[in-house]
Write a protein that holds these residues in place. Structure first.
Motif, PDB file in Angstrom:
ATOM      1  N   ASP A  66       0.830  -1.207   0.000  1.00  0.00           N
ATOM      2  CA  ASP A  66       0.000   0.000   0.000  1.00  0.00           C
ATOM      3  C   ASP A  66       0.865   1.258   0.000  1.00  0.00           C
ATOM      4  O   ASP A  66       0.599   2.223  -0.738  1.00  0.00           O
ATOM      5  N   ALA A  68     -11.316  -0.609  -0.904  1.00  0.00           N
ATOM      6  CA  ALA A  68     -11.000  -1.967  -0.486  1.00  0.00           C
ATOM      7  C   ALA A  68     -11.144  -2.178   1.011  1.00  0.00           C
ATOM      8  O   ALA A  68     -11.661  -3.210   1.455  1.00  0.00           O
ATOM      9  N   HIS A  69     -10.690  -1.201   1.807  1.00  0.00           N
ATOM     10  CA  HIS A  69     -10.561  -1.432   3.249  1.00  0.00           C
ATOM     11  C   HIS A  69     -11.667  -0.819   4.090  1.00  0.00           C
ATOM     12  O   HIS A  69     -11.851  -1.217   5.243  1.00  0.00           O
ATOM     13  N   GLY A  76     -15.447  -1.578   1.198  1.00  0.00           N
ATOM     14  CA  GLY A  76     -15.622  -2.990   0.902  1.00  0.00           C
ATOM     15  C   GLY A  76     -16.465  -3.237  -0.333  1.00  0.00           C
ATOM     16  O   GLY A  76     -17.297  -4.161  -0.356  1.00  0.00           O
ATOM     17  N   ARG A  77     -16.246  -2.445  -1.357  1.00  0.00           N
ATOM     18  CA  ARG A  77     -17.050  -2.581  -2.565  1.00  0.00           C
ATOM     19  C   ARG A  77     -16.193  -2.300  -3.794  1.00  0.00           C
ATOM     20  O   ARG A  77     -15.129  -1.699  -3.714  1.00  0.00           O
ATOM     21  N   SER A  78     -16.684  -2.745  -4.928  1.00  0.00           N
ATOM     22  CA  SER A  78     -15.975  -2.510  -6.173  1.00  0.00           C
ATOM     23  C   SER A  78     -16.220  -1.080  -6.657  1.00  0.00           C
ATOM     24  O   SER A  78     -17.108  -0.380  -6.151  1.00  0.00           O
ATOM     25  N   PRO A 131      -8.559   3.976  -4.115  1.00  0.00           N
ATOM     26  CA  PRO A 131      -8.596   2.510  -4.129  1.00  0.00           C
ATOM     27  C   PRO A 131      -8.472   1.880  -2.744  1.00  0.00           C
ATOM     28  O   PRO A 131      -9.119   0.864  -2.462  1.00  0.00           O
ATOM     29  N   TRP A 132      -7.633   2.459  -1.875  1.00  0.00           N
ATOM     30  CA  TRP A 132      -7.489   1.905  -0.529  1.00  0.00           C
ATOM     31  C   TRP A 132      -8.803   2.012   0.235  1.00  0.00           C
ATOM     32  O   TRP A 132      -9.203   1.078   0.944  1.00  0.00           O
TER      33      TRP A 132
END
Length: 513
Positions: free
Chosen positions: A179, A229-230, A233-235, A225-226
């Motif tokens: 990261d 993802a964290h 929790g979704r695209s 993007p982080w």
């Protein structure tokens, strides 16, 4: 679930897996990183109102700190404005410590275990940042401004060490080594920003929102993007490539505006997000600031907020802000003040005095009008002429300024229709905001030491007309955030403050010798 490493050994292990070629440089930079963090910690121990310190005794050869439990810490004299890593080790009674995390753990005070872990991560991340910065950390003397960095993100990636005075200068908990390499500006990455579609009816929008971030009745909110993802929790849909700036969560689009994203990670002291209230007030605050900047005789520009939107959540929001580079004229450069220390310019007392005079002219003028800027080295930028002379200032990010309706009224200025923490008529709070960020922060870090800062102030201040604010700066102690106290007392909300020796007094004492 994999937990990101927090120690130098843990980061070394992950680095060996994801970027093995960087490992030798990382290992070589660990001692310097420990000294840099220990120096910041020693400054805090010497000057912050820590409740478990019973007394401080200064001598010709160093400083002794008496703990409430009877032990004593010994170290060098502590210049509260020095930025060099001058503390290689300290002693706790007879035990020598060159590792700030081990020292804090040995102190055994309340919350010391958690803070020690943060310091260990700060050391390891700082070593990683220094190892990954493949560009020179200093812009050598004699290099013409036109030969320096051109893009705004290139200047910002030079600020490798993070906060100049916070022991958590590079703490990025929750970030893996991958990261940090992918998102840390010092590593020079390109970040693919994404967008998340949200029904417009479910969003709060302030200002204008561009067509490319609209899809019928939906707003497309830029997302890091982080964060996707964290936290979310979704695209997300890939939007545009961007370059991260020193705040990490703000990124520069090529040829376009800066995008401030929600990034709910703890950086130094605070969890970063974009509050719903800051989105609601963004357009009004930007218009107010633009009018205010017009009252500085051309010495200040404030970057306009183009648009802000949130899905009524601080975790899913974004703000579009014009780039400070739009305020550069032909042959000029707009440079973040935090990056000035990587150039040779502050080495000239005349240049440092001229920059100090410019910064105080703007800061004191706005404070008198009724606005205290949080003018630290990240928010404040300077427009430099081709020969490096400081010409004007640019300020960005209005989220944490302070506004005094009473002061504004004295000048016939209508205050913006805002409420909450931004509004105060308390002179102490207003001066803390400006002096703590500008003088104890941006100017101190640029000067690099108390004597250099004191000399610049002594040269610049006689040019200003006397006001109560100027008198407070001349004769009182200098306010600064008690950054370590805040980490060791996390239950107490809000900023905590300390008083530093006035650099003008230090300069007068040096001149009398």
């Amino acid at each position: 679930m994999h937990r990101p490493p927090t120690t130098d050994a843990g980061i070394a292990e992950e680095l060996a897996a994801v970027r093995p070629g960087l490992l030798p440089r990382y290992t070589a930079r660990l001692p310097g990183a420990r000294a840099a963090v220990l120096t910041r910690l020693w400054r805090a121990l010497a000057h912050e109102p820590l409740p478990w310190l019973a007394g401080r005794v200064s001598g010709a050869h160093g400083l002794a700190l008496r703990l409430a439990d009877g032990r004593t810490l010994y170290g060098p004299p502590a210049d509260p404005y020095a930025t060099g890593a001058y503390v290689g080790a300290v002693r706790l009674d007879r035990e020598r410590y060159d590792d700030p995390a081990r020292l804090v753990a040995a102190l055994g005070v309340r919350h010391s275990s958690a803070f020690a872990a943060e310091l260990a991560h700060s050391v390891a991340s700082l070593a990683l940042s220094r190892a990954g910065a493949d560009h020179p950390r200093e812009w050598p003397a004699g290099v013409r401004l036109a030969e320096g960095p051109g893009e705004d993100w290139e200047w910002e990636r030079r600020v490798v060490d993070g906060h100049p005075f916070h022991p958590n200068c590079r703490s990025r908990p929750g970030f893996s080594v991958a990261d940090q390499l992918a998102y840390g500006p010092e590593h020079g990455p390109v970040v693919e920003l994404g967008t998340v579609p949200v029904p417009a009816a479910d969003c709060l929008l302030s200002g204008d929102w561009p067509d490319e971030l609209r899809d019928g009745k939906r707003l497309l909110l830029p997302v890091h993007p982080w964060q996707a993802a964290h936290v979310l929790g979704r695209s997300y849909d890939v939007w545009r490539p961007a370059r991260p700036l020193m705040s990490l969560r703000t990124l520069a689009l090529p040829g376009g505006p800066h995008v401030k994203t929600a990034l709910s990670a703890r950086l130094t002291s605070s969890v970063r997000d974009i509050s719903v209230s800051s989105v609601r007030s963004a357009a009004a605050l930007s218009a107010f600031a633009e009018d205010l900047a017009a009252r500085t005789d051309g010495l200040l520009h404030i970057t306009r907020t183009l648009g802000a939107a949130t899905a009524h959540s601080p975790d899913l929001a974004a703000l579009l802000r014009e780039s400070p580079q739009v305020y550069a004229g032909p042959g000029e450069r707009v440079v973040p003040v935090a990056a000035l220390a990587t150039t040779s310019l502050p080495g000239s007392p005349a240049w440092l005095a001229a920059f100090t005079r410019l910064a105080l002219a703007v800061g004191l003028r706005l404070l008198d009008l009724g606005v205290a800027l949080e003018a630290h080295g990240q928010n404040l930028l300077v427009v430099l002429a081709a020969d490096g002379s400081p010409l004007r200032l640019v300020y960005r990010d209005l989220a944490d300024i302070r506004i005094s309706p009473a002061r504004l009224a004295r000048h016939g200025i209508a205050p913006p229709a805002l409420a909450g923490r931004l509004i105060t008529d308390d002179d102490t709070a207003l001066r803390r905001k400006l002096f703590g960020s500008l003088v104890a922060g941006a100017l101190a870090a640029t000067a690099g030491s108390g004597p250099a800062l004191g000399a610049a102030l002594a040269t610049a201040l006689p040019d200003f007309a006397p006001t109560p604010d100027l008198a407070a700066l001349r004769h009182g102690p200098l306010p600064a955030k008690a950054l370590t106290l805040m980490r060791l007392d996390p239950e107490t909300p809000g900023d905590r403050w300390t008083s530093l020796p006035n650099p003008l007094v230090l300069e007068r004492g040096r001149s009398d010798q």
